[in-house]
Write an enzyme that holds these catalytic residues in place. Structure first.
Site, PDB file in Angstrom:
ATOM      1  N   GLU A  74      24.857   4.922  43.176  1.00 24.73           N
ATOM      2  CA  GLU A  74      25.000   5.579  44.488  1.00 24.73           C
ATOM      3  C   GLU A  74      24.856   4.614  45.670  1.00 24.73           C
ATOM      4  O   GLU A  74      24.198   4.947  46.657  1.00 24.73           O
ATOM      5  CB  GLU A  74      23.973   6.708  44.620  1.00 24.73           C
ATOM      6  CG  GLU A  74      24.157   7.789  43.573  1.00 24.73           C
ATOM      7  CD  GLU A  74      23.062   8.851  43.621  1.00 24.73           C
ATOM      8  OE1 GLU A  74      23.405  10.025  43.518  1.00 24.73           O
ATOM      9  OE2 GLU A  74      21.880   8.516  43.742  1.00 24.73           O
TER      10      GLU A  74
HETATM   11  C1  TNX Z   1      21.044  11.093  40.848  1.00 18.91           C
HETATM   12  S1  TNX Z   1      21.107   9.456  38.453  1.00 18.91           S
HETATM   13  C2  TNX Z   1      20.343   9.931  41.064  1.00 18.91           C
HETATM   14  C3  TNX Z   1      18.948   9.988  41.501  1.00 18.91           C
HETATM   15  C4  TNX Z   1      18.503  11.402  41.764  1.00 18.91           C
HETATM   16  C5  TNX Z   1      19.031  12.297  40.688  1.00 18.91           C
HETATM   17  C6  TNX Z   1      18.562  13.715  40.797  1.00 18.91           C
HETATM   18  C7  TNX Z   1      21.027   8.382  39.416  1.00 18.91           C
HETATM   19  C8  TNX Z   1      21.251   7.103  38.856  1.00 18.91           C
HETATM   20  N1  TNX Z   1      20.807   8.696  40.714  1.00 18.91           N
HETATM   21  O1  TNX Z   1      18.752   9.189  42.626  1.00 18.91           O
HETATM   22  O2  TNX Z   1      17.132  11.446  41.798  1.00 18.91           O
HETATM   23  O3  TNX Z   1      20.424  12.283  40.718  1.00 18.91           O
HETATM   24  O4  TNX Z   1      18.938  14.473  39.700  1.00 18.91           O
END
Ligand code: TNX
Length: 540
Positions: free
Chosen positions: A358
């Site tokens: 992300e």
């Molecule tokens: C996605 S999974 C994220 C996290 C969040 C999560 C909540 C991932 C690598 N990144 O930053 O906490 O979803 O479900």
């Protein structure tokens, strides 16, 4: 002639009365010996059919007639290939003794010996079968005792979890129970995992959890033979590990969490204590510093990590994707080098997780460049990197630089093109921060509602060929999770299913067969004080 006959009759009569007398006497003797054994013996000895309880399901299990019963005389005998290995196995023996002693009331001794007496539990690496691998073991229970042999002490540790589950569930109580026969079914078990990576991730950034909570989390997962514990140590909402060269990371970055609570962090000493605790359970700790995104806590701690030289405001909400390190600034790499250097020095495991997910505020070119640089830094401290999708897509990522942790359920192609190894954490199956159902009071739902059944009914090979699968990891993000009870509520009863997916071959698994076994774990979870969710899909 008649007299002779009469004499013979007399002789027979007296012989018979002697035999009767002896029988009566031995009865009395038997009674006195056994009534001395502490716990009263129940009328009939019952024991659990191992095939209806053990999670993860063993690869091969033959149940034989009869049972072995622990008594106050039971000793754990240990024997390794050399003194230091024997000492290590003695530690495993003491771990087992600590589980058995409180509930049985027996003071179970651990003895170094290659010659176990009848009535013992024997743990040995002598004649351990190398073909079962480091974690495989062979367990043989006869009326005379229980013996585990394994190629390494680690295999013995996995094996004692099986013994533990074969004992009545009351074994998990921490107070003495007197109306139970501590019997284990006679059986022959040959067992080894299908994948070397069976993990759980705990996010300690969105909410912080104490060393005690972390230890309990490790303890609970270890009974299902899990072997990797991934600590998500930095994110926008908090920085949780002391870095001596950059003290404000914890002084400032550690002081926040979601919702505005106090946060917290682990000193390096505390982190090492966690690592040691995990090591004693043959669990590797994988620390994660999530970058280049998810970095607000660091950006709020040091002005020099920001383009304008100004510290960012702390962040305590949930939405992410807005922060980024400066990918073309050498200051950034000095910072990362210091962090990885200190972290690598206190992490005996082979891996450092660098996040990589992300990074929505980082340009594609910068991301590529950044991941390449950081892979290099990780390698320079003798470690391998792990990254979340889209880590694999960076030009700087190769099969040698690291592992992909797969969470986006349609993104494995690039990793397969590069022939990378993948840790499977598909969000819609393995994210234990997702709600079970719409009505679940904790958790998120962006990846769907995940019942215990849905969490169980998948296999890593649904997403990649087996050769590319390193194993599985269930992930507990903690935006909505504040306490140990909350952790338990979301992790149990889904976690045992993930442990089984990682251990038991696909062909041996089915929900219909698994569900009653999971149900049989209920009493154990209750005695261990686990705040598990009574998911309706299980016929409790
Ligand atoms: C996605 S999974 C994220 C996290 C969040 C999560 C909540 C991932 C690598 N990144 O930053 O906490 O979803 O479900």
């Amino acid at each position: 002639m008649a007299k002779k006959l009469k004499n013979k009759k007399l002789l027979l009569l007296s012989l018979a009365s002697i035999i009767i007398l002896l029988l009566v006497l031995s009865g009395i003797l038997y009674h006195t010996v056994f009534s001395n054994q502490g716990a009263a013996q129940p009328a009939s000895v019952t024991f659990t059919d191992p095939e209806t309880v053990i999670i993860p399901k063993p690869v091969e299990c033959t149940v034989n007639p009869g049972s072995f019963t622990l008594t106050k005389k039971t000793v754990i005998c240990v024997n390794g290939g050399n003194d230091s290995e024997t000492e290590e196995i003695a530690g495993i023996g003491r771990y087992l003794a600590d589980i058995i002693s409180p509930s049985t009331g027996f003071t179970v001794k651990v003895k170094k010996s290659s010659n176990p007496k009848a009535g013992s539990i024997y743990l040995t690496t002598q004649n351990g079968d190398a073909s079962l691998g480091d974690e495989g073991y062979h367990l043989e229970v006869t009326k005379e005792g229980a013996a585990i042999s394994a190629y390494t002490p680690e295999g013995l540790f996995r094996g004692i979890q099986t013994i533990r589950q074969m004992l009545p569930s009351e074994i998990e109580k921490d107070t003495q129970v007197t109306d139970v026969s501590w019997s284990i079914a006679c059986a022959d078990i040959t067992d080894y995992p299908v994948y070397p990576w069976r993990g759980m991730m705990l996010d300690v950034t969105r909410h912080f959890f104490s060393v005690e909570d972390v230890k309990r989390t490790i303890d609970l997962m270890s009974q299902y033979k899990m072997n990797r514990f991934h600590l998500h140590l930095s994110d926008d909402q908090g920085w949780r590990i002391e870095i001596k060269a950059w003290p404000d990371l914890t002084a400032i970055g550690g002081s926040t969490e979601v919702g505005g609570g106090d946060g917290g962090y682990y000193t390096q000493k505390e982190y090492s204590e966690i690592v040691k605790y995990a090591q004693d359970r043959y669990i590797m700790v994988i620390p994660e510093i999530d970058m280049p995104g998810h970095m607000n806590a660091a950006l709020a701690s040091y002005g020099e990590l920001n383009p304008d030289g100004q510290k960012k405001d702390p962040y305590t909400k949930i939405n992410v994707g807005f922060s980024s390190l400066m990918c073309r600034s050498e200051m950034t790499y000095t910072f990362i080098d210091d962090v990885i250097k200190e972290l690598a020095a206190i992490t005996p495991g082979e891996y450092i997780h660098i996040g990589g997910d992300e990074a929505d505020s980082t340009s594609r070119e910068d991301y590529d460049y950044f991941i390449g640089r950081v892979n290099g830094i990780v390698a320079s401290y003798g470690k391998k990197a792990i990254g979340w999708n889209p880590y694999e897509t960076s030009a700087g990522t190769t099969a040698d630089s690291g592992l992909l942790q797969f969470w986006k359920t349609n993104e494995s192609d690039t990793a397969l093109d590069k022939n990378m190894k993948i840790i499977m954490s598909p969000a819609n199956r393995a994210y234990i921060d997702m709600k079970y159902a719409m009505s679940t009071k904790l958790g998120l739902n962006w990846a769907g509602y995940i019942t215990t059944k849905f969490a169980y009914e998948w296999d890593p090979t649904d997403y990649a060929p087996k050769d590319n699968v390193m194993g599985i990891e269930c992930c507990l993000w903690t935006e909505t999770v504040k306490t140990m009870e909350d952790i338990e509520y979301l992790a149990y009863p889904r976690l045992p299913g993930h442990a089984e997916i990682g251990w038991t071959p696909k062909e041996l698994r089915s929900w219909d067969e698994y569900m009653p076994r999971l149900k049989n774990q209920a009493k154990r979870m209750e005695y261990e004080g686990i705040n598990y969710y009574q998911d309706k899909v299980v016929d409790w």
